[in-house]
Design a protein around this motif. Structure first.
Motif, mmCIF file in Angstrom:
data_model
loop_
_atom_site.group_PDB
_atom_site.id
_atom_site.type_symbol
_atom_site.label_atom_id
_atom_site.label_comp_id
_atom_site.label_asym_id
_atom_site.label_seq_id
_atom_site.Cartn_x
_atom_site.Cartn_y
_atom_site.Cartn_z
ATOM 1 N N ASP A 1 -32.334 -10.607 100.082
ATOM 2 C CA ASP A 1 -33.363 -10.468 99.042
ATOM 3 C C ASP A 1 -34.438 -11.543 99.138
ATOM 4 O OD1 ASP A 1 -32.014 -12.718 98.163
ATOM 5 O OD2 ASP A 1 -31.949 -12.098 96.062
ATOM 6 N N ASP A 2 -34.786 -11.930 100.375
ATOM 7 C CA ASP A 2 -35.872 -12.893 100.503
ATOM 8 C C ASP A 2 -36.640 -12.654 101.794
ATOM 9 O OD1 ASP A 2 -34.065 -13.822 102.361
ATOM 10 O OD2 ASP A 2 -34.207 -15.925 101.770
ATOM 11 N N VAL A 3 -37.772 -13.350 101.929
ATOM 12 C CA VAL A 3 -38.616 -13.270 103.124
ATOM 13 C C VAL A 3 -38.903 -14.686 103.592
ATOM 14 C CG1 VAL A 3 -40.922 -12.723 103.982
ATOM 15 C CG2 VAL A 3 -39.694 -11.054 102.593
ATOM 16 N N ASP A 4 -38.666 -14.930 104.887
ATOM 17 C CA ASP A 4 -38.932 -16.239 105.487
ATOM 18 C C ASP A 4 -39.898 -16.076 106.650
ATOM 19 O OD1 ASP A 4 -36.960 -17.418 103.833
ATOM 20 O OD2 ASP A 4 -35.390 -16.872 105.259
ATOM 21 N N VAL A 5 -40.896 -16.952 106.713
ATOM 22 C CA VAL A 5 -41.774 -17.038 107.877
ATOM 23 C C VAL A 5 -41.841 -18.496 108.305
ATOM 24 C CG1 VAL A 5 -43.159 -15.022 107.225
ATOM 25 C CG2 VAL A 5 -43.878 -17.312 106.492
ATOM 26 N N VAL A 6 -42.212 -18.714 109.562
ATOM 27 C CA VAL A 6 -42.323 -20.070 110.088
ATOM 28 C C VAL A 6 -43.654 -20.200 110.823
ATOM 29 C CG1 VAL A 6 -41.170 -19.557 112.284
ATOM 30 C CG2 VAL A 6 -41.101 -21.890 111.364
ATOM 31 N N MET A 7 -44.227 -21.405 110.774
ATOM 32 C CA MET A 7 -45.502 -21.687 111.434
ATOM 33 C C MET A 7 -45.413 -23.061 112.085
ATOM 34 S SD MET A 7 -47.949 -20.603 108.195
ATOM 35 C CE MET A 7 -49.349 -19.917 109.078
ATOM 36 N N MET A 8 -46.010 -23.209 113.251
ATOM 37 C CA MET A 8 -46.113 -24.535 113.837
ATOM 38 C C MET A 8 -46.903 -25.426 112.878
ATOM 39 S SD MET A 8 -44.320 -24.183 116.502
ATOM 40 C CE MET A 8 -44.596 -25.827 117.181
ATOM 41 N N ARG A 9 -46.565 -26.700 112.855
ATOM 42 C CA ARG A 9 -47.118 -27.605 111.843
ATOM 43 C C ARG A 9 -48.640 -27.537 111.770
ATOM 44 N NH1 ARG A 9 -45.684 -30.103 107.245
ATOM 45 N NH2 ARG A 9 -43.658 -30.593 108.177
ATOM 46 N N MET B 1 -41.524 -30.044 96.715
ATOM 47 C CA MET B 1 -40.677 -29.679 97.844
ATOM 48 C C MET B 1 -41.398 -29.831 99.183
ATOM 49 S SD MET B 1 -37.724 -29.047 96.552
ATOM 50 C CE MET B 1 -36.781 -27.933 97.587
ATOM 51 N N PHE B 2 -40.636 -29.700 100.268
ATOM 52 C CA PHE B 2 -41.055 -30.010 101.628
ATOM 53 C C PHE B 2 -41.444 -28.762 102.416
ATOM 54 C CE2 PHE B 2 -36.642 -29.991 100.570
ATOM 55 C CZ PHE B 2 -36.121 -28.968 101.345
ATOM 56 N N PHE B 3 -41.565 -27.641 101.756
ATOM 57 C CA PHE B 3 -42.056 -26.400 102.348
ATOM 58 C C PHE B 3 -42.870 -25.685 101.275
ATOM 59 C CE2 PHE B 3 -38.091 -25.516 100.291
ATOM 60 C CZ PHE B 3 -38.221 -24.262 99.733
ATOM 61 N N SER B 4 -43.484 -24.593 101.626
ATOM 62 C CA SER B 4 -44.392 -23.916 100.703
ATOM 63 C C SER B 4 -43.895 -22.499 100.400
ATOM 64 C CB SER B 4 -45.807 -23.850 101.296
ATOM 65 O OG SER B 4 -46.287 -25.155 101.568
ATOM 66 N N LYS B 5 -44.467 -21.917 99.355
ATOM 67 C CA LYS B 5 -44.125 -20.560 98.959
ATOM 68 C C LYS B 5 -45.395 -19.795 98.602
ATOM 69 C CE LYS B 5 -39.604 -21.682 96.829
ATOM 70 N NZ LYS B 5 -38.672 -20.712 97.414
ATOM 71 N N LEU B 6 -45.359 -18.508 98.817
ATOM 72 C CA LEU B 6 -46.373 -17.620 98.272
ATOM 73 C C LEU B 6 -45.710 -16.885 97.116
ATOM 74 C CD1 LEU B 6 -49.269 -16.541 98.519
ATOM 75 C CD2 LEU B 6 -48.375 -14.708 99.966
ATOM 76 N N ASP C 1 -40.861 -17.549 101.373
ATOM 77 C CA ASP C 1 -40.850 -18.921 101.872
ATOM 78 C C ASP C 1 -41.701 -19.064 103.119
ATOM 79 O OD1 ASP C 1 -39.095 -20.053 99.940
ATOM 80 O OD2 ASP C 1 -37.389 -19.150 100.963
ATOM 81 N N ILE C 2 -42.433 -20.189 103.199
ATOM 82 C CA ILE C 2 -43.269 -20.510 104.352
ATOM 83 C C ILE C 2 -42.807 -21.852 104.885
ATOM 84 C CG2 ILE C 2 -45.621 -20.792 105.209
ATOM 85 C CD1 ILE C 2 -46.559 -19.429 102.568
ATOM 86 N N PHE C 3 -42.185 -21.852 106.072
ATOM 87 C CA PHE C 3 -41.590 -23.066 106.619
ATOM 88 C C PHE C 3 -42.427 -23.628 107.766
ATOM 89 C CE2 PHE C 3 -37.661 -20.828 105.114
ATOM 90 C CZ PHE C 3 -37.378 -21.713 104.072
ATOM 91 N N PRO C 4 -42.529 -24.971 107.856
ATOM 92 C CA PRO C 4 -43.190 -25.583 109.006
ATOM 93 C C PRO C 4 -42.211 -25.808 110.151
ATOM 94 C CG PRO C 4 -42.609 -27.271 107.421
ATOM 95 C CD PRO C 4 -42.160 -25.957 106.824
ATOM 96 N N CYS C 5 -42.727 -25.752 111.355
ATOM 97 C CA CYS C 5 -41.955 -26.081 112.556
ATOM 98 C C CYS C 5 -42.609 -27.300 113.194
ATOM 99 C CB CYS C 5 -41.952 -24.899 113.521
ATOM 100 S SG CYS C 5 -40.964 -25.158 115.011
#
Length: 297
Positions: free
Chosen positions: A64-72, A103-108, A133-137
């Motif tokens: 029940d969630d969505v995760d994406v990742v992006m280079m810093r 927090m140390f990551f972002s959300k839409l 959730d929008i996570f940095p790499c």
């Protein structure tokens, strides 16, 4: 303001609400993708969302969630430029380390909705709408020692952030660690966690979805090439090296878990897609949690 008995009708156990919640998450993902395409900013489906795309062509049925990742570098550019393109009436970009989000990551987030999780926010102005959730790499050092130091530094940042947010736990070790980290400065540990070489062969997602060291370090090449895969009603980018990444994260990822483990995750104790979290502030103060989450989110 709704009464408590009215509020309790919106518990996320209802199957129809679960389906509606997934549709709301699709709406978030489509808007995120639209903004990234407009700004020409690359990203990838990640974690359980990537697994869902590869194994199910959409959501894992019990997720029940969505995760994406992006280079810093792409992540920071997105945080800078997305607000000018985002549909602000419908969506809210909750940036890492911002005024009401420590927090140390972002959300839409989806405005005018509610997603109450198992903690009591210290900041009453925290946006608590349905989210993705929008996570940095980040860059990682080539040496194992350097990466371990980055991992330990990230743990300090995470602990400080969780304490500021209002994370609740019954684990005495976690409580002690968060209490110790409260006394430490944030900036140097953030810098260490992000200080890998631009020429390093490795990247890490210590500020991402998994909590262990081994599941958060990857060869940089795994993130360089992408391919479009179906996720529900759209096509979204996943790594060409999805197999390698998913194997690190989940082992034999194509093997379904036993039936008794295929339960709908509940990242929230209450979801309401028709009313704003602002209507729940007094109600939330009285919420009692029988089981506290182990998640960092």
């Amino acid at each position: 303001m709704m009464k408590n008995d009215e509020l309790q009708l919106h518990a996320p156990k209802q199957k129809d609400l679960h389906h509606a919640h997934l549709q709301a998450l699709c709406l978030l993902l489509r808007e995120f993708d639209r903004v990234c395409r407009h700004l020409n900013i690359p990203y990838l489906l990640f974690s359980g969302t990537m697994l869902g795309a590869i194994r199910h062509g959409g959501f894992i049925p019990w997720d029940d969630d969505v995760d994406v990742v992006m280079m810093r570098e792409d992540y920071e550019r997105f945080l800078r430029e997305a607000p000018a393109v985002l549909d602000k009436k419908t969506f809210f970009l909750q940036k890492e380390f911002s005024e009401h989000w420590p927090m140390f990551f972002s959300k839409l987030r989806l405005n005018n909705t509610t997603c109450l999780e198992t903690y009591h926010p210290k900041d009453p102005l925290t946006h608590q709408g349905v989210y993705m959730d929008i996570f940095p790499c980040d860059r990682a050092y080539n040496t194992a020692l350097g990466r371990k130091i980055q991992f330990l530094a990230s743990k300090v940042v995470i602990a400080k952030s969780l304490w500021r947010r209002g994370y609740e736990t019954q684990d005495k070790k976690k409580k002690l660690f968060m209490g110790m980290c409260r006394l430490l400065p944030m900036a140097p540990f953030r810098a260490i966690a992000r200080s890998g070489s631009a020429k390093s062969k490795y990247v890490h997602t210590f500020f991402g979805a998994a909590s262990s060291y081994s599941k958060n370090v990857y060869p940089r090449e795994y993130f360089r090439e992408v391919i479009a895969r179906t996720f529900e009603d759209g096509e979204f980018p996943v790594p060409v090296h999805s197999h390698e990444l998913l194997t690190i994260l989940y082992g034999d990822y194509m093997q379904l878990p036993p039936p008794e483990e295929r339960r709908i995750k509940q990242h929230a104790v209450l979801i309401d897609l028709d009313h704003s979290y602002e209507e729940y502030r007094e109600y939330q103060k009285e919420l009692k949690f029988e089981v506290l989450t182990r998640s960092i989110r």
